[in-house]
Design a protein around this motif. Structure first.
Motif, PDB file in Angstrom:
ATOM      1  N   MET A 117      13.116 -27.690  30.831  1.00 40.73           N
ATOM      2  CA  MET A 117      13.427 -29.062  30.533  1.00 40.73           C
ATOM      3  C   MET A 117      13.558 -29.191  29.019  1.00 40.73           C
ATOM      4  N   THR A 118      14.682 -29.737  28.592  1.00 32.33           N
ATOM      5  CA  THR A 118      14.923 -29.860  27.155  1.00 32.33           C
ATOM      6  C   THR A 118      14.334 -31.155  26.620  1.00 32.33           C
ATOM      7  N   THR A 119      14.384 -31.294  25.327  1.00 34.51           N
ATOM      8  CA  THR A 119      13.886 -32.496  24.667  1.00 34.51           C
ATOM      9  C   THR A 119      14.703 -33.715  25.097  1.00 34.51           C
ATOM     10  N   TRP A 120      16.021 -33.533  25.234  1.00 33.37           N
ATOM     11  CA  TRP A 120      16.877 -34.647  25.634  1.00 33.37           C
ATOM     12  C   TRP A 120      16.597 -35.090  27.065  1.00 33.37           C
ATOM     13  N   ASP A 121      16.223 -34.162  27.923  1.00 32.23           N
ATOM     14  CA  ASP A 121      15.830 -34.533  29.282  1.00 32.23           C
ATOM     15  C   ASP A 121      14.585 -35.414  29.266  1.00 32.23           C
ATOM     16  N   LYS A 122      13.623 -35.043  28.427  1.00 31.30           N
ATOM     17  CA  LYS A 122      12.404 -35.839  28.305  1.00 31.30           C
ATOM     18  C   LYS A 122      12.701 -37.226  27.741  1.00 31.30           C
ATOM     19  N   VAL A 123      13.603 -37.291  26.754  1.00 29.67           N
ATOM     20  CA  VAL A 123      13.991 -38.575  26.167  1.00 29.67           C
ATOM     21  C   VAL A 123      14.683 -39.442  27.214  1.00 29.67           C
ATOM     22  N   LEU A 124      15.566 -38.844  28.005  1.00 30.43           N
ATOM     23  CA  LEU A 124      16.267 -39.581  29.052  1.00 30.43           C
ATOM     24  C   LEU A 124      15.292 -40.123  30.100  1.00 30.43           C
ATOM     25  N   ILE A 125      14.356 -39.309  30.525  1.00 32.68           N
ATOM     26  CA  ILE A 125      13.352 -39.752  31.499  1.00 32.68           C
ATOM     27  C   ILE A 125      12.505 -40.884  30.930  1.00 32.68           C
ATOM     28  N   ALA A 126      12.109 -40.768  29.667  1.00 36.89           N
ATOM     29  CA  ALA A 126      11.320 -41.818  29.024  1.00 36.89           C
ATOM     30  C   ALA A 126      12.110 -43.124  28.927  1.00 36.89           C
ATOM     31  N   MET A 127      13.405 -43.027  28.633  1.00 35.41           N
ATOM     32  CA  MET A 127      14.242 -44.228  28.536  1.00 35.41           C
ATOM     33  C   MET A 127      14.408 -44.887  29.908  1.00 35.41           C
ATOM     34  N   ILE A 128      14.569 -44.086  30.955  1.00 37.78           N
ATOM     35  CA  ILE A 128      14.704 -44.636  32.301  1.00 37.78           C
ATOM     36  C   ILE A 128      13.411 -45.319  32.724  1.00 37.78           C
ATOM     37  N   ALA A 170      13.118 -48.605  30.819  1.00 38.09           N
ATOM     38  CA  ALA A 170      14.032 -49.612  31.365  1.00 38.09           C
ATOM     39  C   ALA A 170      13.498 -50.166  32.683  1.00 38.09           C
ATOM     40  N   PHE A 171      12.955 -49.290  33.521  1.00 38.63           N
ATOM     41  CA  PHE A 171      12.371 -49.740  34.792  1.00 38.63           C
ATOM     42  C   PHE A 171      11.203 -50.689  34.539  1.00 38.63           C
ATOM     43  N   ALA A 172      10.310 -50.321  33.634  1.00 38.96           N
ATOM     44  CA  ALA A 172       9.139 -51.156  33.343  1.00 38.96           C
ATOM     45  C   ALA A 172       9.572 -52.505  32.760  1.00 38.96           C
ATOM     46  N   ALA A 173      10.545 -52.498  31.871  1.00 38.75           N
ATOM     47  CA  ALA A 173      11.015 -53.747  31.266  1.00 38.75           C
ATOM     48  C   ALA A 173      11.668 -54.648  32.309  1.00 38.75           C
ATOM     49  N   SER A 174      12.483 -54.076  33.193  1.00 38.89           N
ATOM     50  CA  SER A 174      13.124 -54.899  34.221  1.00 38.89           C
ATOM     51  C   SER A 174      12.095 -55.439  35.211  1.00 38.89           C
ATOM     52  N   PHE A 175      11.097 -54.636  35.557  1.00 39.43           N
ATOM     53  CA  PHE A 175      10.033 -55.097  36.458  1.00 39.43           C
ATOM     54  C   PHE A 175       9.292 -56.278  35.847  1.00 39.43           C
ATOM     55  N   LEU A 176       8.913 -56.168  34.579  1.00 40.81           N
ATOM     56  CA  LEU A 176       8.192 -57.255  33.916  1.00 40.81           C
ATOM     57  C   LEU A 176       9.063 -58.491  33.766  1.00 40.81           C
ATOM     58  N   LEU A 177      10.346 -58.303  33.494  1.00 36.75           N
ATOM     59  CA  LEU A 177      11.256 -59.437  33.362  1.00 36.75           C
ATOM     60  C   LEU A 177      11.413 -60.168  34.690  1.00 36.75           C
ATOM     61  N   VAL A 178      11.583 -59.438  35.772  1.00 35.81           N
ATOM     62  CA  VAL A 178      11.730 -60.059  37.089  1.00 35.81           C
ATOM     63  C   VAL A 178      10.454 -60.797  37.465  1.00 35.81           C
ATOM     64  N   ARG A 179       9.307 -60.200  37.243  1.00 38.42           N
ATOM     65  CA  ARG A 179       8.037 -60.868  37.555  1.00 38.42           C
ATOM     66  C   ARG A 179       7.869 -62.137  36.732  1.00 38.42           C
TER      67      ARG A 179
END
Length: 123
Positions: free
Chosen positions: A1-12, A15-24
């Motif tokens: 797993m490369t550094t960019w893969d880790k960055v992509l997973i962290a960004m996803i 985004a999931f956490a932010a959308s969950f909090l926004l919807v709530r």
């Protein structure tokens, strides 16, 4: 797993956490008592607080049905429609739930705070 893969997973995940909090935050805005809204042909006929016991006959051009509110839940207990699916839908007591009787064009929905009760998944 490369550094960019880790960055992509962290960004996803972010985004999931932010959308969950926004919807709530947006959904949880409605506060106050739970209210059963009775509509016939899309027109509001009654607004009934679920904390008070009520028996109501809802009439439409196609027939009538009897709505009962007791113990904080609304349900249709009788109807003169041919299939009686509105009766088998059972009681509703949480915001966003609804009962529909298509032959009579009756919709009973619950509006109010979503934070009043814990759903079955959390329990």
């Amino acid at each position: 797993m490369t550094t960019w893969d880790k960055v992509l997973i962290a960004m996803i995940l972010a985004a999931f956490a932010a959308s969950f909090l926004l919807v709530r935050a947006v959904i949880g805005v409605a506060d106050g008592p739970l209210v059963a809204v009775v509509k016939v042909d899309g027109v509001v006929q009654e607004r009934l607080v679920l904390s008070k016991d009520v028996n109501l006959v809802v009439t439409s051009p196609a027939g009538s049905c009897r709505l009962t509110i007791e113990d904080g839940a609304a349900r249709i207990v009788s109807a003169d429609c041919p299939n009686n699916l509105c009766i088998t839908q059972g009681p509703i007591d949480r915001a966003g739930e609804l009962i529909v009787c298509l032959p009579h064009r009756v919709v009973v929905s619950v509006e109010g705070s979503l934070t009043d009760k814990i759903d079955a998944v959390v329990q």
